[in-house]
Design a protein around this motif. Sequence first.
Motif, mmCIF file in Angstrom:
data_model
loop_
_atom_site.group_PDB
_atom_site.id
_atom_site.type_symbol
_atom_site.label_atom_id
_atom_site.label_comp_id
_atom_site.label_asym_id
_atom_site.label_seq_id
_atom_site.Cartn_x
_atom_site.Cartn_y
_atom_site.Cartn_z
ATOM 1 N N MET A 3 26.675 32.127 46.338
ATOM 2 C CA MET A 3 27.107 33.520 46.437
ATOM 3 C C MET A 3 28.632 33.630 46.453
ATOM 4 O O MET A 3 29.207 34.568 45.891
ATOM 5 N N THR A 4 29.277 32.661 47.088
ATOM 6 C CA THR A 4 30.751 32.651 47.111
ATOM 7 C C THR A 4 31.302 32.443 45.713
ATOM 8 O O THR A 4 32.246 33.130 45.289
ATOM 9 N N GLN A 5 30.710 31.485 44.974
ATOM 10 C CA GLN A 5 31.146 31.236 43.604
ATOM 11 C C GLN A 5 30.916 32.467 42.729
ATOM 12 O O GLN A 5 31.771 32.829 41.913
ATOM 13 N N LEU A 6 29.781 33.111 42.907
ATOM 14 C CA LEU A 6 29.465 34.321 42.148
ATOM 15 C C LEU A 6 30.519 35.400 42.378
ATOM 16 O O LEU A 6 31.015 36.022 41.429
ATOM 17 N N PHE A 7 30.875 35.611 43.652
ATOM 18 C CA PHE A 7 31.869 36.641 43.975
ATOM 19 C C PHE A 7 33.233 36.306 43.370
ATOM 20 O O PHE A 7 33.868 37.153 42.726
ATOM 21 N N ILE A 8 33.699 35.067 43.575
ATOM 22 C CA ILE A 8 35.037 34.688 43.107
ATOM 23 C C ILE A 8 35.119 34.755 41.587
ATOM 24 O O ILE A 8 36.120 35.245 41.022
ATOM 25 N N LEU A 9 34.076 34.277 40.901
ATOM 26 C CA LEU A 9 34.083 34.288 39.436
ATOM 27 C C LEU A 9 34.214 35.702 38.884
ATOM 28 O O LEU A 9 35.028 35.966 37.993
ATOM 29 N N HIS A 10 33.415 36.617 39.402
ATOM 30 C CA HIS A 10 33.450 37.985 38.879
ATOM 31 C C HIS A 10 34.688 38.743 39.358
ATOM 32 O O HIS A 10 35.176 39.638 38.662
ATOM 33 N N PHE A 11 35.194 38.384 40.513
ATOM 34 C CA PHE A 11 36.447 38.972 40.994
ATOM 35 C C PHE A 11 37.594 38.604 40.061
ATOM 36 O O PHE A 11 38.340 39.475 39.579
ATOM 37 N N LEU A 12 37.727 37.315 39.758
ATOM 38 C CA LEU A 12 38.802 36.856 38.879
ATOM 39 C C LEU A 12 38.572 37.292 37.432
ATOM 40 O O LEU A 12 39.521 37.640 36.721
ATOM 41 N N GLY A 13 37.301 37.284 37.001
ATOM 42 C CA GLY A 13 36.995 37.760 35.651
ATOM 43 C C GLY A 13 37.326 39.223 35.478
ATOM 44 O O GLY A 13 37.866 39.637 34.438
ATOM 45 N N GLY A 14 37.017 40.028 36.506
ATOM 46 C CA GLY A 14 37.380 41.448 36.472
ATOM 47 C C GLY A 14 38.885 41.644 36.411
ATOM 48 O O GLY A 14 39.384 42.486 35.656
ATOM 49 N N ILE A 15 39.614 40.852 37.193
ATOM 50 C CA ILE A 15 41.078 40.933 37.172
ATOM 51 C C ILE A 15 41.606 40.634 35.766
ATOM 52 O O ILE A 15 42.499 41.330 35.262
ATOM 53 N N GLU A 16 41.063 39.596 35.125
ATOM 54 C CA GLU A 16 41.518 39.239 33.778
ATOM 55 C C GLU A 16 41.293 40.377 32.789
ATOM 56 O O GLU A 16 42.176 40.693 31.974
ATOM 57 N N ILE A 17 40.117 40.975 32.840
ATOM 58 C CA ILE A 17 39.809 42.063 31.919
ATOM 59 C C ILE A 17 40.778 43.229 32.126
ATOM 60 O O ILE A 17 41.307 43.812 31.162
ATOM 61 N N PHE A 18 41.063 43.568 33.371
ATOM 62 C CA PHE A 18 41.952 44.694 33.651
ATOM 63 C C PHE A 18 43.412 44.357 33.316
ATOM 64 O O PHE A 18 44.171 45.236 32.887
ATOM 65 N N ILE A 19 43.808 43.089 33.489
ATOM 66 C CA ILE A 19 45.166 42.685 33.094
ATOM 67 C C ILE A 19 45.324 42.780 31.579
ATOM 68 O O ILE A 19 46.367 43.238 31.079
ATOM 69 N N LEU A 20 44.303 42.358 30.842
ATOM 70 C CA LEU A 20 44.347 42.490 29.379
ATOM 71 C C LEU A 20 44.476 43.955 28.973
ATOM 72 O O LEU A 20 45.178 44.290 28.008
#
Length: 312
Positions: free
Chosen positions: A96-113
């Motif tokens: 669950m921790t990996q799931l949260f961190i992955l989507h948190f960072l993935g979301g950040i990348e999409i919004f930075i782009l």
Amino acid sequence: MENRSNVTVFILLGLSQNKDIEILCFVLFLLCYIAIWMGNLLIMISITCSLLIDQPMYFFLNYLSLADLCYTSTVMPKLMIDLLKKRKTISYNNCMTQLFILHFLGGIEIFILTGMAYDRYVAICRPLHYAVIMSKQKCNTIIIACCTGGFIHSAGLCLLTIFLPFCGPNEIDHYFCDVYPLLKLACTDTYRIGVLVTVNSGLIALVIFVILMVSYFLIFYTIRAYPAESRTKALSTCSSHLTVVVLFFVPVFFIYIRPATTFPEDKVFALFYTIIAPLFNPLIYTLRNMEMKNALRKVWCQKPFLIGRQIN
């Protein structure tokens, strides 16, 4: 982190069951991981230690490289260790921790782009107002908004997943914990949750991608009237960013924009945004960008403590 299930450990099936292929993948991924760290650190140091940090485009690129490093480091160390192990397991809490961190960072990348596309739109379509619109304060606000958006996206997915009961099979046909493989293991009807996950991930990614494409259509329409030299420079910068956008979004569409089902090909497509995109982003942004090349020369080929800055 309490879960209403009998499952406390998940078994990751990984990329392959063939030991020779796993050893080959380990060597290949180790080289990729080293290259990802070297390439992204090179960009971050070159931008931070030069005047490029004052330009919004490179300010965002610096944070994109940081997000790439953190994102891939959430997956690759565990993946490489598992490639050398016969039994690949991950605890419920770590999953669950990996799931949260992955989507948190993935979301950040999409919004930075998205922020980088907005910067290019303002620079090319509203050049006279660029300095006012893309001020330092505005850039910091955009980064905070990216982190907030990533947190909301990831927290939403975790809230949909964390209360699911897992009382039977515990084998995840993947090399990391993701939403759809977990929904497949839940011993309850996950149709409505699957729809919400599709909206949270796939639909949002599609909307953002359409916004990006519209912004680049406006950019390419505007630069038609530019002189040849200015048009070439603008195309070079925008094409680099557009390549990164396509490289990141296409596999995301394949996995998240469909109903909550899983395919064996998902693991291959996931490699694009967990390994391949972070690996190629530094190359894409440096090989076709003269300002970045000049910054690299100033930082690494001149006096180490001057680093491209004028010292009075």
